[in-house]
Design a protein around this motif. Sequence first.
Motif, mmCIF file in Angstrom:
data_model
loop_
_atom_site.group_PDB
_atom_site.id
_atom_site.type_symbol
_atom_site.label_atom_id
_atom_site.label_comp_id
_atom_site.label_asym_id
_atom_site.label_seq_id
_atom_site.Cartn_x
_atom_site.Cartn_y
_atom_site.Cartn_z
ATOM 1 N N ARG A 161 0.836 -1.204 0.000
ATOM 2 C CA ARG A 161 0.000 0.000 0.000
ATOM 3 C C ARG A 161 0.872 1.256 0.000
ATOM 4 N NH1 ARG A 161 -5.397 -0.657 1.817
ATOM 5 N NH2 ARG A 161 -5.276 0.900 3.489
ATOM 6 N N GLN A 162 1.944 1.240 0.779
ATOM 7 C CA GLN A 162 2.858 2.377 0.792
ATOM 8 C C GLN A 162 3.525 2.559 -0.565
ATOM 9 O OE1 GLN A 162 5.528 1.535 4.077
ATOM 10 N NE2 GLN A 162 4.314 2.787 5.485
ATOM 11 N N ALA A 163 3.893 1.458 -1.193
ATOM 12 C CA ALA A 163 4.555 1.549 -2.494
ATOM 13 C C ALA A 163 3.630 2.166 -3.531
ATOM 14 C CB ALA A 163 5.017 0.163 -2.937
ATOM 15 N N LEU A 164 2.340 1.799 -3.482
ATOM 16 C CA LEU A 164 1.381 2.375 -4.433
ATOM 17 C C LEU A 164 1.234 3.868 -4.213
ATOM 18 C CD1 LEU A 164 -0.830 2.265 -6.571
ATOM 19 C CD2 LEU A 164 -2.428 1.515 -4.780
ATOM 20 N N VAL A 165 1.033 4.281 -2.975
ATOM 21 C CA VAL A 165 0.871 5.711 -2.690
ATOM 22 C C VAL A 165 2.135 6.473 -3.087
ATOM 23 C CG1 VAL A 165 0.564 7.425 -0.869
ATOM 24 C CG2 VAL A 165 -0.840 5.355 -0.882
ATOM 25 N N LYS A 166 3.298 5.911 -2.772
ATOM 26 C CA LYS A 166 4.549 6.599 -3.102
ATOM 27 C C LYS A 166 4.741 6.713 -4.609
ATOM 28 C CE LYS A 166 7.056 5.567 1.161
ATOM 29 N NZ LYS A 166 8.176 4.808 1.783
ATOM 30 N N ALA A 167 4.334 5.695 -5.366
ATOM 31 C CA ALA A 167 4.454 5.769 -6.823
ATOM 32 C C ALA A 167 3.579 6.883 -7.381
ATOM 33 C CB ALA A 167 4.075 4.427 -7.447
ATOM 34 N N ARG A 173 4.384 14.822 -7.797
ATOM 35 C CA ARG A 173 5.411 15.786 -7.402
ATOM 36 C C ARG A 173 6.366 16.075 -8.544
ATOM 37 N NH1 ARG A 173 6.611 13.216 -1.390
ATOM 38 N NH2 ARG A 173 5.044 14.433 -0.237
ATOM 39 N N ALA A 174 6.732 15.054 -9.315
ATOM 40 C CA ALA A 174 7.652 15.266 -10.437
ATOM 41 C C ALA A 174 7.074 16.237 -11.457
ATOM 42 C CB ALA A 174 7.980 13.930 -11.100
ATOM 43 N N ALA A 175 5.757 16.230 -11.581
ATOM 44 C CA ALA A 175 5.089 17.137 -12.520
ATOM 45 C C ALA A 175 4.733 18.480 -11.881
ATOM 46 C CB ALA A 175 3.821 16.472 -13.059
ATOM 47 N N GLY A 176 5.015 18.625 -10.593
ATOM 48 C CA GLY A 176 4.647 19.861 -9.894
ATOM 49 C C GLY A 176 3.148 20.062 -9.793
ATOM 50 N N MET A 177 2.396 18.963 -9.758
ATOM 51 C CA MET A 177 0.935 19.030 -9.786
ATOM 52 C C MET A 177 0.290 19.007 -8.398
ATOM 53 S SD MET A 177 -0.769 19.286 -12.727
ATOM 54 C CE MET A 177 -2.326 18.446 -12.384
ATOM 55 N N GLN A 178 1.095 19.067 -7.328
ATOM 56 C CA GLN A 178 0.496 18.994 -5.991
ATOM 57 C C GLN A 178 -0.562 20.059 -5.740
ATOM 58 O OE1 GLN A 178 3.826 19.215 -6.870
ATOM 59 N NE2 GLN A 178 5.078 18.813 -5.040
ATOM 60 N N VAL A 182 -6.116 16.511 -5.728
ATOM 61 C CA VAL A 182 -6.748 16.015 -4.506
ATOM 62 C C VAL A 182 -6.679 14.494 -4.552
ATOM 63 C CG1 VAL A 182 -8.923 15.838 -3.228
ATOM 64 C CG2 VAL A 182 -8.281 17.994 -4.319
ATOM 65 N N LEU A 183 -6.225 13.868 -3.479
ATOM 66 C CA LEU A 183 -6.160 12.406 -3.395
ATOM 67 C C LEU A 183 -7.471 11.898 -2.815
ATOM 68 C CD1 LEU A 183 -2.485 12.038 -2.124
ATOM 69 C CD2 LEU A 183 -3.343 11.939 -4.472
ATOM 70 N N HIS A 184 -7.953 10.777 -3.355
ATOM 71 C CA HIS A 184 -9.372 10.449 -3.308
ATOM 72 C C HIS A 184 -9.503 8.939 -3.137
ATOM 73 C CE1 HIS A 184 -13.447 11.248 -5.003
ATOM 74 N NE2 HIS A 184 -13.226 10.493 -6.063
ATOM 75 N N SER A 185 -10.347 8.460 -2.174
ATOM 76 C CA SER A 185 -10.497 7.012 -2.016
ATOM 77 C C SER A 185 -11.710 6.686 -1.160
ATOM 78 C CB SER A 185 -9.240 6.416 -1.372
ATOM 79 O OG SER A 185 -9.312 4.995 -1.332
ATOM 80 N N PHE A 186 -12.214 5.447 -1.335
ATOM 81 C CA PHE A 186 -13.187 4.879 -0.416
ATOM 82 C C PHE A 186 -12.499 4.288 0.812
ATOM 83 C CE2 PHE A 186 -15.656 4.647 -4.368
ATOM 84 C CZ PHE A 186 -16.909 5.025 -3.937
ATOM 85 N N LEU A 193 -2.842 7.196 5.096
ATOM 86 C CA LEU A 193 -1.485 6.968 4.608
ATOM 87 C C LEU A 193 -1.081 8.061 3.621
ATOM 88 C CD1 LEU A 193 1.012 5.135 4.404
ATOM 89 C CD2 LEU A 193 -0.219 3.793 2.676
ATOM 90 N N CYS A 194 -2.001 8.437 2.748
ATOM 91 C CA CYS A 194 -1.729 9.535 1.816
ATOM 92 C C CYS A 194 -1.361 10.809 2.559
ATOM 93 C CB CYS A 194 -2.947 9.795 0.932
ATOM 94 S SG CYS A 194 -3.288 8.533 -0.313
ATOM 95 N N GLN A 195 -2.070 11.101 3.635
ATOM 96 C CA GLN A 195 -1.808 12.333 4.373
ATOM 97 C C GLN A 195 -0.459 12.304 5.078
ATOM 98 O OE1 GLN A 195 -3.768 15.373 4.412
ATOM 99 N NE2 GLN A 195 -4.191 14.159 2.575
ATOM 100 N N ARG A 196 -0.016 11.109 5.475
ATOM 101 C CA ARG A 196 1.314 11.009 6.084
ATOM 102 C C ARG A 196 2.413 11.169 5.030
ATOM 103 N NH1 ARG A 196 -1.327 6.928 9.077
ATOM 104 N NH2 ARG A 196 -0.456 5.224 7.816
ATOM 105 N N ILE A 197 2.203 10.589 3.856
ATOM 106 C CA ILE A 197 3.220 10.621 2.804
ATOM 107 C C ILE A 197 3.184 11.938 2.035
ATOM 108 C CG2 ILE A 197 3.875 9.558 0.589
ATOM 109 C CD1 ILE A 197 3.046 6.859 1.787
ATOM 110 N N ALA A 198 1.990 12.491 1.831
ATOM 111 C CA ALA A 198 1.837 13.709 1.009
ATOM 112 C C ALA A 198 0.902 14.690 1.697
ATOM 113 C CB ALA A 198 1.326 13.336 -0.376
ATOM 114 N N PRO A 199 1.302 15.271 2.813
ATOM 115 C CA PRO A 199 0.410 16.179 3.546
ATOM 116 C C PRO A 199 0.073 17.448 2.788
ATOM 117 C CG PRO A 199 2.632 16.243 4.456
ATOM 118 C CD PRO A 199 2.615 15.116 3.469
ATOM 119 N N GLU A 200 0.803 17.729 1.699
ATOM 120 C CA GLU A 200 0.528 18.943 0.936
ATOM 121 C C GLU A 200 -0.690 18.803 0.031
ATOM 122 O OE1 GLU A 200 3.414 16.654 -1.828
ATOM 123 O OE2 GLU A 200 2.869 16.753 0.297
#
Length: 313
Positions: A161-167, A173-178, A182-186, A193-200
């Motif tokens: 799960r961490q590997a998927l979110v990090k990918a 981030r590489a595209a500067g699209m942060q 918006v990260l989105h899930s059921f 996990l998204c908020q820990r890895i990408a709080p921005e």
Amino acid sequence: MAFPQIPAFTGTPGVIRLIGHRGARGVLPENTMEGFEFTLKTGVELLELDVTATRDGVAVITHNHHLTRSMVRDGNGNWLQGAEPKVSALSYAELQRYDVGGLDGATAYGRRFPDQAFLTGLRIPRLADLLALLQQPQHLGVHLLLEIKSDPDLLGDTAARQALVKAVVSDVRAAGMQPRTVLHSFDWDLLALCQRIAPEMPASFLTQLPQNAADAGEDSSKAVNPVAGCTVLDLPDRVAAAGGRFWCPYLLDITAGSLARARDLGLVTVVWTVNEPQDIERMITLGVDAICTDYPGRVQRQLLMQGLHWHTK
């Protein structure tokens, strides 16, 4: 932390935001570059899409965990036969052998979208492909509602799960699209996990009450359902308690009362997937912040007929 607000998703007087669901699934093959390009040309500035990863860790845009016979053909143009390959079991190169340009009208899923164009030679794109398109000057105002797919086979595999979110996050981030994503899930644990890895990047909490679920011909998006047992009025409070700023309810799970409660809690409300004219009209009358639809043109027409618009330009 306080999540950043994204003005492109928030309500503005006279504006209800319009989100193209998987591009414009009702009229062009879903989650394809061709579908996204068409949607952008219609003036839609918000895109919803689904992302998972291949065996070699490439983030790709597709809804189902498996290549399904209803929408996937082999290199010879034949509908898939036998076992449906899992996307995560294929390399990106192997995935490119398959054609996702049309629906089999004999299947339950195909019958849901009789107006979708049938194309040939379309491939499942990388997330990076869409992000590159959105760097073009004419698309710098486009924002993404990016759904990370929760694999029911991997709920206990924290590393996967961490590997998927990090990918996914790495590509964004590489595209500067942060600032435009918006990260989105059921899967609310995945959002944590998204908020820990990408709080921005803010999180969008999808909800669907089990009694209203009807997704014929699709892999379930709800490997876990944290709102099972809730009432419609419970949903905004559950999202707010989980730290959400975006609440994305199914169209049958929102009422004037629950929308008012969401507003009291400061939630941006994005309703999915709103396709039928009477449902579109109901969402406009309620005054939701955004409508996610397979038929952007239908929503555009109704908004214009009521003197409203879908962006502030």
